[in-house]
Write an enzyme that holds these catalytic residues in place. Structure first.
Site: not given
Length: 388
Positions: A111, A183
Site C-alpha cells: 500500500e 479511482h
C-alpha cells in the site's frame, strides 16, 4: 487496533519521498537531454510521466487484487508514520489479532509503495505544468509559437489532485466499491490526458503531419473509445465487488446461458463493500448479474474494435497503433478468459487491467494524430476553366 482514518502528520515527509521518486527520472532526462531543445525535453518528460502513470495503474491493480488497499488503514501515512517501519508495532499488533486480515507487514508495504509511486507521478505532473507555462511565456516573449500546450498540463495537474482525493477516500471509506471504481477510471483518464499531450508533441517534434481520416473512421474511433470506457467501468465494478468468481466457466455461467441474476441489487451503486444499501449482505445473484453484464459488454466491444481495425487497414500512417490495438484486444480476451476458468490468477488480473489502459492509450493516440479529411472540390476541366 483502532486508528484515526486521517492523520496528516507525516504529509511533509511523504512529499519529500515523492520528490525523491520524481528526482530519479528527472535527473536522467536532464542529463540525457541536455542538448535537446525545450520542446524535445518536454516530449521526453511527457512520455516518461505517461510510462510511470501506466506503471502506477498496474501497481494500483496489484494493490487491490492482493487485498492490500487497507494495508495501512489511515491516510496519507501508515498509522501516522511515513513508512511501515515506523508503524512496525501497530502492524504487528493488528496482524497478531487477525493474521489473515487487511493489515499485515507485506500488505502495508504494498500500500505504501503505491502511495510513494503516486506521489512521484504527481510531482512529475507538477513539473510538466510549470515547465509548460514557462516555455509558453518564453515563446510569447519571442513572438514564437510554443510547441507545448500548457493548458492540458494544467488540466492534468488538477485531475491528479482529484485522483489523490479518490485514493484517500478509498482508504477512509473502507474500499467503498463506487469510490474504488472511480479511482481506477480516474487512472485511465489520467493516461488519456498524458497520451493526448504526448501525441501533440510528437506531431510537432518532426516533419510529421496530421493523418486525414474519413468521418466514419473518426466516428468509429470515438465509438470504440466510449465503448472501452464503459467496459472499463463495468470491469472495475466486477473487480471491486469481487464478482469475477461468480461464474467459473465459459461461455455458460453456473451451467446456464441465463443464470439467476439480480440486476437491481447488483447495480445499486452507493453501498458498502459486500452489502446492500440497507446493510444486508449482497446476494450471489447480484454478483452474477455484475459478472454477466461485463461479459456481454465484452462481446459488444470486440465487435466495435474489430470493425475499427477493419476500417483502419486503409490508413498506413496508423498501421502501428492499429496493430498494437489488435494485439491488445487478443490479450484482453485471453486474460479475461483466464480470470474465469483459472480462478482469477493474479498475473492475468493485473494484465487485464493494464490491457484496458493500453488500449485506451492507442485509441487516444490515433484520435489525436488524425483529423477529419477535408474533401477538396473537384477541379474543372481545362476548357470549362477557360470559358469561365
Amino acid at each position: 487496533m483502532e486508528t484515526a482514518l486521517w492523520n496528516l502528520s507525516p504529509i511533509g515527509r511523504l512529499v519529500l519521498i515523492g520528490m525523491a521518486v520524481a528526482a530519479i527520472p528527472l535527473a536522467y532526462l536532464l542529463w540525457s537531454g541536455r542538448h535537446r531543445q525545450a520542446g524535445g525535453w518536454h516530449y521526453a518528460l511527457t512520455l516518461t510521466t505517461l510510462f510511470l502513470t501506466f506503471d502506477l495503474v498496474l501497481f494500483g491493480a496489484f494493490t487491490r487484487l492482493t487485498d492490500s488497499g487497507l494495508g495501512c488503514p489511515d491516510w496519507p501515512g501508515c498509522y501516522g508514520h511515513a513508512s511501515p517501519v515506523g508503524a512496525l508495532g501497530a502492524i504487528e499488533q493488528a496482524q497478531t489479532v487477525n493474521p489473515e486480515g487487511p493489515v499485515t507487514h507485506g500488505k502495508a508495504w504494498i500500500e505504501m509503495l503505491h502511495r510513494y509511486l503516486a506521489s512521484g507521478v504527481g510531482m512529475l505532473i507538477v513539473v510538466l505544468a510549470i515547465s509548460g507555462w514557462l516555455d509558453h511565456r518564453k515563446a510569447r516573449a519571442l513572438q514564437k509559437r510554443s510547441p507545448i500546450h500548457p493548458a492540458w498540463a494544467t488540466v492534468t495537474f488538477f485531475w491528479v489532485c482529484v485522483q489523490g482525493a479518490f485514493g484517500a477516500l478509498t482508504v477512509t471509506m473502507k474500499l467503498f466499491p463506487a469510490i474504488v471504481s472511480l479511482h481506477l477510471l480516474g487512472g485511465y483518464v489520467l493516461l488519456g490526458l498524458l497520451t493526448l499531450q504526448a501525441a501533440q508533441l510528437w506531431l510537432q517534434s518532426g516533419a510529421r503531419q496530421v493523418q486525414p481520416i474519413s468521418v466514419s473512421m473518426r466516428s468509429g474511433l470515438w465509438l470504440a473509445l466510449a465503448a472501452l470506457l464503459l467496459q472499463a467501468a463495468l470491469g472495475a465494478w466486477v473487480s471491486t465487488n469481487y464478482a469475477v468468481l461468480a461464474c467459473m466457466e465459459f461461455p455458460t455461467c453456473q451451467g446456464s446461458h441465463w443464470p439467476p441474476m439480480d440486476f437491481a441489487q447488483g447495480f445499486a451503486l452507493w453501498r458498502p463493500l459486500g452489502l446492500q444499501p440497507d446493510g444486508s449482505p449482497i446476494t450471489f445473484e447480484a454478483l452474477t448479474a455484475i459478472h454477466m453484464v461485463h461479459r456481454w459488454m465484452a462481446g459488444a466491444l470486440v465487435l466495435v474494435i474489430a470493425l475499427v481495425l477493419w476500417q483502419l487497414r486503409t490508413y498506413p500512417a496508423l498501421r502501428r497503433p492499429m496493430q498494437l490495438l489488435g494485439l491488445l484486444l487478443a490479450l484482453q480476451l485471453a486474460t479475461g478468459l483466464s480470470n474465469v476458468v483459472l480462478g482469477w490468477p493474479l498475473l492475468a488480473a493485473v494484465l487485464h487491467t493494464g490491457g484496458a489502459g493500453a488500449m485506451l492509450v492507442c485509441l487516444v493516440w490515433m484520435l489525436t494524430v488524425s483529423r477529419l479529411q477535408v474533401n477538396s472540390p473537384v477541379p474543372l476541366p481545362t476548357t470549362l476553366r477557360q470559358a469561365t
